[in-house]
Design a protein around this motif. Structure first.
Motif, PDB file in Angstrom:
ATOM      1  N   THR A  77       0.878  -1.167   0.000  1.00 16.03           N
ATOM      2  CA  THR A  77       0.000   0.000   0.000  1.00 16.03           C
ATOM      3  C   THR A  77       0.911   1.211   0.000  1.00 16.03           C
ATOM      4  O   THR A  77       2.019   1.174   0.540  1.00 16.03           O
ATOM      5  CB  THR A  77      -0.929   0.026   1.235  1.00 16.03           C
ATOM      6  N   PHE A  78       0.462   2.274  -0.631  1.00 15.96           N
ATOM      7  CA  PHE A  78       1.301   3.458  -0.740  1.00 15.96           C
ATOM      8  C   PHE A  78       0.448   4.706  -0.699  1.00 15.96           C
ATOM      9  O   PHE A  78      -0.745   4.670  -1.024  1.00 15.96           O
ATOM     10  CB  PHE A  78       2.115   3.432  -2.038  1.00 15.96           C
ATOM     11  N   GLU A  79       1.071   5.755  -0.263  1.00 17.08           N
ATOM     12  CA  GLU A  79       0.455   7.074  -0.310  1.00 17.08           C
ATOM     13  C   GLU A  79       1.574   8.085  -0.416  1.00 17.08           C
ATOM     14  O   GLU A  79       2.667   7.883   0.105  1.00 17.08           O
ATOM     15  CB  GLU A  79      -0.422   7.338   0.908  1.00 17.08           C
ATOM     16  N   GLY A  80       1.303   9.172  -1.130  1.00 18.38           N
ATOM     17  CA  GLY A  80       2.313  10.196  -1.314  1.00 18.38           C
ATOM     18  C   GLY A  80       1.670  11.533  -1.579  1.00 18.38           C
ATOM     19  O   GLY A  80       0.522  11.610  -2.019  1.00 18.38           O
ATOM     20  N   GLY A  88      -1.318  10.931  -4.221  1.00 20.02           N
ATOM     21  CA  GLY A  88      -1.596   9.620  -4.785  1.00 20.02           C
ATOM     22  C   GLY A  88      -1.663   8.592  -3.686  1.00 20.02           C
ATOM     23  O   GLY A  88      -0.982   8.710  -2.670  1.00 20.02           O
ATOM     24  N   LYS A  89      -2.514   7.589  -3.873  1.00 19.77           N
ATOM     25  CA  LYS A  89      -2.586   6.479  -2.929  1.00 19.77           C
ATOM     26  C   LYS A  89      -3.099   5.264  -3.672  1.00 19.77           C
ATOM     27  O   LYS A  89      -3.759   5.381  -4.711  1.00 19.77           O
ATOM     28  CB  LYS A  89      -3.475   6.804  -1.731  1.00 19.77           C
ATOM     29  N   GLY A  90      -2.769   4.096  -3.147  1.00 21.25           N
ATOM     30  CA  GLY A  90      -3.233   2.887  -3.797  1.00 21.25           C
ATOM     31  C   GLY A  90      -2.580   1.651  -3.226  1.00 21.25           C
ATOM     32  O   GLY A  90      -1.982   1.681  -2.149  1.00 21.25           O
ATOM     33  N   TYR A 109       2.063  -8.489 -11.584  1.00 17.90           N
ATOM     34  CA  TYR A 109       1.620  -7.434 -10.685  1.00 17.90           C
ATOM     35  C   TYR A 109       0.263  -6.903 -11.120  1.00 17.90           C
ATOM     36  O   TYR A 109      -0.098  -6.941 -12.295  1.00 17.90           O
ATOM     37  CB  TYR A 109       2.642  -6.291 -10.624  1.00 17.90           C
ATOM     38  N   THR A 110      -0.476  -6.438 -10.147  1.00 17.66           N
ATOM     39  CA  THR A 110      -1.734  -5.725 -10.360  1.00 17.66           C
ATOM     40  C   THR A 110      -1.695  -4.539  -9.416  1.00 17.66           C
ATOM     41  O   THR A 110      -1.409  -4.706  -8.227  1.00 17.66           O
ATOM     42  CB  THR A 110      -2.950  -6.607 -10.019  1.00 17.66           C
ATOM     43  N   ALA A 111      -1.940  -3.353  -9.926  1.00 18.63           N
ATOM     44  CA  ALA A 111      -1.871  -2.157  -9.091  1.00 18.63           C
ATOM     45  C   ALA A 111      -3.087  -1.276  -9.355  1.00 18.63           C
ATOM     46  O   ALA A 111      -3.574  -1.182 -10.488  1.00 18.63           O
ATOM     47  CB  ALA A 111      -0.595  -1.381  -9.395  1.00 18.63           C
ATOM     48  N   GLN A 112      -3.571  -0.656  -8.314  1.00 20.76           N
ATOM     49  CA  GLN A 112      -4.677   0.292  -8.401  1.00 20.76           C
ATOM     50  C   GLN A 112      -4.259   1.550  -7.666  1.00 20.76           C
ATOM     51  O   GLN A 112      -3.617   1.467  -6.622  1.00 20.76           O
ATOM     52  CB  GLN A 112      -5.937  -0.278  -7.753  1.00 20.76           C
ATOM     53  N   ALA A 113      -4.623   2.703  -8.204  1.00 20.78           N
ATOM     54  CA  ALA A 113      -4.239   3.958  -7.575  1.00 20.78           C
ATOM     55  C   ALA A 113      -5.296   5.019  -7.808  1.00 20.78           C
ATOM     56  O   ALA A 113      -6.074   4.947  -8.765  1.00 20.78           O
ATOM     57  CB  ALA A 113      -2.899   4.427  -8.125  1.00 20.78           C
ATOM     58  N   GLN A 114      -5.283   5.986  -6.933  1.00 20.49           N
ATOM     59  CA  GLN A 114      -6.151   7.152  -7.054  1.00 20.49           C
ATOM     60  C   GLN A 114      -5.259   8.378  -6.946  1.00 20.49           C
ATOM     61  O   GLN A 114      -4.320   8.398  -6.155  1.00 20.49           O
ATOM     62  CB  GLN A 114      -7.177   7.178  -5.924  1.00 20.49           C
ATOM     63  N   ILE A 115      -5.568   9.396  -7.745  1.00 18.54           N
ATOM     64  CA  ILE A 115      -4.806  10.633  -7.681  1.00 18.54           C
ATOM     65  C   ILE A 115      -5.762  11.796  -7.504  1.00 18.54           C
ATOM     66  O   ILE A 115      -6.950  11.706  -7.821  1.00 18.54           O
ATOM     67  CB  ILE A 115      -3.928  10.857  -8.930  1.00 18.54           C
TER      68      ILE A 115
END
Length: 193
Positions: A77-80, A88-90, A109-115
């Motif tokens: 999980t990430f956020e910045g 951004g987070k996802g 890999y599978t990634a989802q993010a919101q900006i």
């Protein structure tokens, strides 16, 4: 935004896992990255610069590894935040497995993010294009680093190419975010979202 992919790597599953969990490798492979540092148990602090159209910013963020099953994969999980440029987070799921045939390993890999913020206003097509370009750049750099660290794997791979490799495709290992196929994807998604 959603991204997914898979790559055949010439290195072993353990070698890919070790590299994807090495902050120095990730820092060298993530485009625009100037910091990847441990920030606790299964956590990293990351700083990187990104430019999407007319918006350029430095992002500071955190990556947390969860569901770690070494050397098979993890979820990150990430956020910045890039200040006025946006946030951004996802999350991303990264998996490593032995190939069905041949040597090396398979990374998926599978990634989802919101900006949000100014970056989100430049248009989804432009954001998606930058994210994919950064992911390609990460995998190219990761592949070069693995060739430098494990040249024997690439000699063997050149002598017996994987039947799973797509014709004309570049061979690239990854963490994508994983931890840096994943971290890269995480960082990419973090910057793009």
């Amino acid at each position: 935004m959603e991204m997914q992919g898979s790559r055949h790597l010439a290195v072993t599953q353990q070698q890919a896992w070790d590299a994807l969990n090495d902050p120095d490798v990730l820092k060298a492979c993530i485009p625009g990255c100037d910091k990847v540092e441990p920030a606790g148990d299964n956590q990293y602090a990351i700083n990187m610069g990104v430019k999407v159209g007319p918006v350029a910013a430095k992002f500071a963020g955190n990556i947390k590894l969860q569901e770690v099953m070494a050397p098979n994969g993890y979820t990150l999980t990430f956020e910045g935040s890039g200040g006025a440029a946006g946030f951004g987070k996802g999350n991303a799921r990264v998996s490593l497995a032995p190939p069905v045939e041949g040597a090396g390993c398979e990374l998926t890999y599978t990634a989802q993010a919101q900006i949000g913020g100014k970056i989100a206003q430049v248009g989804q097509r432009l954001v998606d294009g930058v994210a994919r370009s950064m992911a390609d750049d990460f995998f190219r750099r990761f592949d070069e680093e693995m060739q430098r660290r494990h040249p024997e794997a690439y000699v063997a791979s050149a002598e017996a190419p994987s039947p799973l490799a797509e014709p004309g495709a570049r061979r690239m290992p990854a963490w994508v975010w994983i931890v840096f196929g994943v971290v890269v994807l995480v960082a990419l998604l973090m910057l793009v979202r």
